[in-house]
Design a protein around this motif. Structure first.
Motif, PDB file in Angstrom:
ATOM      1  N   GLU A  48      34.160  47.909  41.369  1.00  0.00           N
ATOM      2  CA  GLU A  48      34.445  46.532  40.162  1.00  0.00           C
ATOM      3  C   GLU A  48      33.578  45.382  40.960  1.00  0.00           C
ATOM      4  O   GLU A  48      33.886  45.113  42.202  1.00  0.00           O
ATOM      5  CB  GLU A  48      35.962  46.271  40.599  1.00  0.00           C
ATOM      6  N   PRO A  49      32.622  45.313  40.209  1.00  0.00           N
ATOM      7  CA  PRO A  49      31.952  44.121  40.489  1.00  0.00           C
ATOM      8  C   PRO A  49      32.574  42.594  40.941  1.00  0.00           C
ATOM      9  O   PRO A  49      33.365  42.182  40.156  1.00  0.00           O
ATOM     10  CB  PRO A  49      30.959  43.771  39.436  1.00  0.00           C
ATOM     11  N   TYR A  50      32.644  42.442  42.348  1.00  0.00           N
ATOM     12  CA  TYR A  50      33.437  41.257  42.536  1.00  0.00           C
ATOM     13  C   TYR A  50      33.201  40.601  43.972  1.00  0.00           C
ATOM     14  O   TYR A  50      32.582  41.174  44.809  1.00  0.00           O
ATOM     15  CB  TYR A  50      34.773  41.725  42.886  1.00  0.00           C
ATOM     16  N   LEU A  51      32.948  39.135  43.780  1.00  0.00           N
ATOM     17  CA  LEU A  51      32.418  38.340  45.050  1.00  0.00           C
ATOM     18  C   LEU A  51      33.663  37.472  45.488  1.00  0.00           C
ATOM     19  O   LEU A  51      33.532  36.207  45.240  1.00  0.00           O
ATOM     20  CB  LEU A  51      31.508  37.557  44.342  1.00  0.00           C
ATOM     21  N   PRO A  52      34.414  37.853  46.122  1.00  0.00           N
ATOM     22  CA  PRO A  52      35.546  37.159  46.537  1.00  0.00           C
ATOM     23  C   PRO A  52      34.992  36.226  48.066  1.00  0.00           C
ATOM     24  O   PRO A  52      34.100  36.458  48.699  1.00  0.00           O
ATOM     25  CB  PRO A  52      36.578  37.932  47.210  1.00  0.00           C
ATOM     26  N   ASP A  53      35.342  34.840  47.816  1.00  0.00           N
ATOM     27  CA  ASP A  53      35.052  34.062  48.889  1.00  0.00           C
ATOM     28  C   ASP A  53      35.761  34.357  50.368  1.00  0.00           C
ATOM     29  O   ASP A  53      36.876  35.290  50.523  1.00  0.00           O
ATOM     30  CB  ASP A  53      35.050  32.501  48.615  1.00  0.00           C
ATOM     31  N   ASP A  54      35.527  33.837  51.567  1.00  0.00           N
ATOM     32  CA  ASP A  54      36.089  33.883  52.600  1.00  0.00           C
ATOM     33  C   ASP A  54      37.724  33.775  52.641  1.00  0.00           C
ATOM     34  O   ASP A  54      38.594  34.504  53.345  1.00  0.00           O
ATOM     35  CB  ASP A  54      35.473  33.194  53.984  1.00  0.00           C
ATOM     36  N   LEU A  71      50.002  36.228  45.563  1.00  0.00           N
ATOM     37  CA  LEU A  71      50.469  35.517  44.684  1.00  0.00           C
ATOM     38  C   LEU A  71      49.044  34.790  44.274  1.00  0.00           C
ATOM     39  O   LEU A  71      48.640  33.959  44.997  1.00  0.00           O
ATOM     40  CB  LEU A  71      51.461  34.603  44.698  1.00  0.00           C
ATOM     41  N   LEU A  72      48.448  35.270  43.292  1.00  0.00           N
ATOM     42  CA  LEU A  72      47.199  34.706  42.638  1.00  0.00           C
ATOM     43  C   LEU A  72      47.600  33.780  41.631  1.00  0.00           C
ATOM     44  O   LEU A  72      47.838  34.244  40.655  1.00  0.00           O
ATOM     45  CB  LEU A  72      46.210  35.676  42.315  1.00  0.00           C
ATOM     46  N   GLN A  73      46.976  32.480  41.887  1.00  0.00           N
ATOM     47  CA  GLN A  73      47.369  31.460  40.808  1.00  0.00           C
ATOM     48  C   GLN A  73      45.817  30.978  40.543  1.00  0.00           C
ATOM     49  O   GLN A  73      44.833  31.091  41.419  1.00  0.00           O
ATOM     50  CB  GLN A  73      48.127  30.412  41.302  1.00  0.00           C
ATOM     51  N   GLY A  74      45.684  30.783  39.227  1.00  0.00           N
ATOM     52  CA  GLY A  74      44.502  29.953  38.845  1.00  0.00           C
ATOM     53  C   GLY A  74      44.303  29.958  37.269  1.00  0.00           C
ATOM     54  O   GLY A  74      45.161  30.701  36.838  1.00  0.00           O
ATOM     55  N   GLU A  75      43.468  29.357  36.736  1.00  0.00           N
ATOM     56  CA  GLU A  75      43.423  29.346  35.080  1.00  0.00           C
ATOM     57  C   GLU A  75      42.654  30.854  34.565  1.00  0.00           C
ATOM     58  O   GLU A  75      42.196  31.504  35.660  1.00  0.00           O
ATOM     59  CB  GLU A  75      42.278  28.373  34.975  1.00  0.00           C
ATOM     60  N   PRO A  76      43.135  31.080  33.495  1.00  0.00           N
ATOM     61  CA  PRO A  76      42.799  32.273  33.234  1.00  0.00           C
ATOM     62  C   PRO A  76      41.270  32.429  32.998  1.00  0.00           C
ATOM     63  O   PRO A  76      40.490  31.561  33.078  1.00  0.00           O
ATOM     64  CB  PRO A  76      43.386  32.191  31.417  1.00  0.00           C
ATOM     65  N   GLY A  77      40.922  33.656  33.059  1.00  0.00           N
ATOM     66  CA  GLY A  77      39.465  34.158  33.319  1.00  0.00           C
ATOM     67  C   GLY A  77      38.862  33.739  34.481  1.00  0.00           C
ATOM     68  O   GLY A  77      37.430  33.878  34.649  1.00  0.00           O
ATOM     69  N   CYS A  78      39.517  33.455  35.693  1.00  0.00           N
ATOM     70  CA  CYS A  78      39.028  33.262  36.810  1.00  0.00           C
ATOM     71  C   CYS A  78      38.743  34.270  37.816  1.00  0.00           C
ATOM     72  O   CYS A  78      38.153  34.214  39.092  1.00  0.00           O
ATOM     73  CB  CYS A  78      39.433  31.958  37.593  1.00  0.00           C
ATOM     74  N   GLY A  79      38.951  35.489  37.391  1.00  0.00           N
ATOM     75  CA  GLY A  79      38.993  36.722  38.339  1.00  0.00           C
ATOM     76  C   GLY A  79      40.366  37.186  39.098  1.00  0.00           C
ATOM     77  O   GLY A  79      40.023  38.025  39.957  1.00  0.00           O
ATOM     78  N   LYS A  80      41.565  36.463  38.696  1.00  0.00           N
ATOM     79  CA  LYS A  80      42.652  37.090  39.532  1.00  0.00           C
ATOM     80  C   LYS A  80      42.855  38.439  39.716  1.00  0.00           C
ATOM     81  O   LYS A  80      43.216  39.248  40.641  1.00  0.00           O
ATOM     82  CB  LYS A  80      43.768  36.116  39.082  1.00  0.00           C
ATOM     83  N   ARG A  82      40.997  41.258  38.597  1.00  0.00           N
ATOM     84  CA  ARG A  82      40.059  42.061  38.989  1.00  0.00           C
ATOM     85  C   ARG A  82      40.064  42.533  40.396  1.00  0.00           C
ATOM     86  O   ARG A  82      39.528  43.313  41.010  1.00  0.00           O
ATOM     87  CB  ARG A  82      38.672  41.708  38.490  1.00  0.00           C
ATOM     88  N   LEU A  83      40.688  41.412  41.195  1.00  0.00           N
ATOM     89  CA  LEU A  83      40.682  41.633  42.873  1.00  0.00           C
ATOM     90  C   LEU A  83      41.543  42.826  43.143  1.00  0.00           C
ATOM     91  O   LEU A  83      41.138  43.491  44.102  1.00  0.00           O
ATOM     92  CB  LEU A  83      41.501  40.205  43.370  1.00  0.00           C
ATOM     93  N   ALA A  88      41.605  47.905  45.855  1.00  0.00           N
ATOM     94  CA  ALA A  88      41.938  49.498  45.668  1.00  0.00           C
ATOM     95  C   ALA A  88      40.763  50.322  45.981  1.00  0.00           C
ATOM     96  O   ALA A  88      40.628  51.462  46.446  1.00  0.00           O
ATOM     97  CB  ALA A  88      42.545  49.689  44.201  1.00  0.00           C
ATOM     98  N   TYR A  89      39.408  50.043  45.316  1.00  0.00           N
ATOM     99  CA  TYR A  89      38.281  50.428  45.477  1.00  0.00           C
ATOM    100  C   TYR A  89      37.785  50.578  46.875  1.00  0.00           C
ATOM    101  O   TYR A  89      37.447  51.646  47.650  1.00  0.00           O
ATOM    102  CB  TYR A  89      37.015  50.280  44.725  1.00  0.00           C
ATOM    103  N   ALA A  90      37.874  49.302  47.535  1.00  0.00           N
ATOM    104  CA  ALA A  90      37.492  49.171  48.976  1.00  0.00           C
ATOM    105  C   ALA A  90      38.285  50.231  49.772  1.00  0.00           C
ATOM    106  O   ALA A  90      37.631  50.737  50.601  1.00  0.00           O
ATOM    107  CB  ALA A  90      37.456  47.661  49.268  1.00  0.00           C
TER     108      ALA A  90
END
Length: 319
Positions: A48-54, A71-80, A82-83, A88-90
């Protein structure tokens, strides 16, 4: 309250993740109530192409170590969402997903019992002795499969997506199941599953929340919380597009500029990362000239409300 076991043997690392190939094979178990000895199965999963911050990586590892849902909160479309796929892949683990609906019940994440089909089969008599065995009509849910898999020595990642779509009782009911990580089938008490006392087998649980409804305090208290911020700088957004194989840098730079200008407007629903990726991907595919972007082509990919589209066209038309 008893102290929760802390397990730091498993962790998520962006450095290790970036070094992985685009696909990998993992061994999992085919979990079904009707099978006493689950069969081993090798499946291919994709990166999954993903760039999480520290800070996000820190939150993931804290949740894994404590065995708490993240619990991941945030506006829709910010990548919650796909994490969970990236983690799971990692870690090379199977992913179980529940997309929550208004009718979802916490028990459904454990199992469902299809009494109607059992009665139907019994009345028709066309399935031989199938209707006599209740196990043929019990279907494990995402969390149920993860708990059952742990009983056989395999760990899982569980994604509970958009919890705020459910009714008000759902989070508290789910809290009870996540605390116990065990269940017994009411309709067949001889069938039960438990994770046990091995913290290395606890499911890694991600819960996403779009802030449409407030969550109960008790639920929040038992979660690890992280707010996923939208990447507001051009550099960060360029990295996101590059990660998703958007190669036209001039197009990307202009598209990002347009997106950031749109997000400054008084819109009902600001465009997020998913909208940006759809828009730029199509612009690149149809070879749209960069200078055309000020005219907001294919605006339906970015803004999903007529009032927002009118507002954007009005502002960009004046520039």
């Amino acid at each position: 309250m008893s102290k929760r076991s802390i397990d730091t043997s498993t962790s998520f690392s962006t450095i290790a993740y970036e070094s992985l190939e685009d696909s990998r094979e993992i061994e999992t178990l085919e979990i079904a109530v009707s099978e006493e000895n689950p069969a081993k199965k090798t499946i291919t999963i994709y990166k999954e192409p993903y760039l999480p911050d520290d800070k996000l990586v820190e939150a993931v590892n804290l949740a894994i170590a404590l065995g708490r849902p993240l619990l991941l909160q945030g506006e829709p479309g910010c990548g919650k969402t796909r994490l969970a796929y990236a983690v799971a892949y990692a870690l090379g683990l199977p992913l179980e997903v529940s997309y929550i609906k208004s009718t979802s019940r916490a028990q459904d994440l454990l199992y469902t019992y299809d009494a109607v089909n059992r009665l139907y089969d019994a009345q028709l008599g066309t399935e031989g002795s199938r209707s006599r065995d209740i196990r043929n009509y019990i279907h494990l849910g995402s969390l149920g499969r993860a708990i059952a898999r742990a009983q056989y020595g395999r760990r899982s990642v569980v994604l509970i997506d958009e919890i705020d779509k459910a009714d008000l009782d759902f989070p508290n009911d789910l809290l009870w199941e996540l605390d116990r990580l065990e269940f017994r089938v009411t309709e067949a008490p001889e069938i039960s599953y438990t994770v046990g006392d091995n913290p290395a087998l606890r499911p890694i649980v991600f819960v996403t929340h779009n802030e449409e409804k407030a969550l109960p305090t008790a639920f929040l208290r038992r979660c690890i919380f992280h707010y996923v911020e939208f990447p507001e700088t051009e550099e960060d957004l360029q990295q996101v597009l590059a990660t998703h194989q958007i190669s036209n840098q001039e197009l990307s730079k202009k598209a990002i500029k347009v997106l950031l200008e749109l997000r400054k407007l008084d819109l009902s629903k600001r465009p997020g990362l998913s909208e940006l990726l759809d828009w730029v991907g199509y612009l690149e595919a149809v070879k749209t000239p960069v200078e055309e972007l000020d005219k907001l082509p294919y605006l339906g990919a970015l803004l999903k409300l007529e009032s927002d589209q009118k507002r954007a066209m009005e502002v960009f038309g004046k520039q």
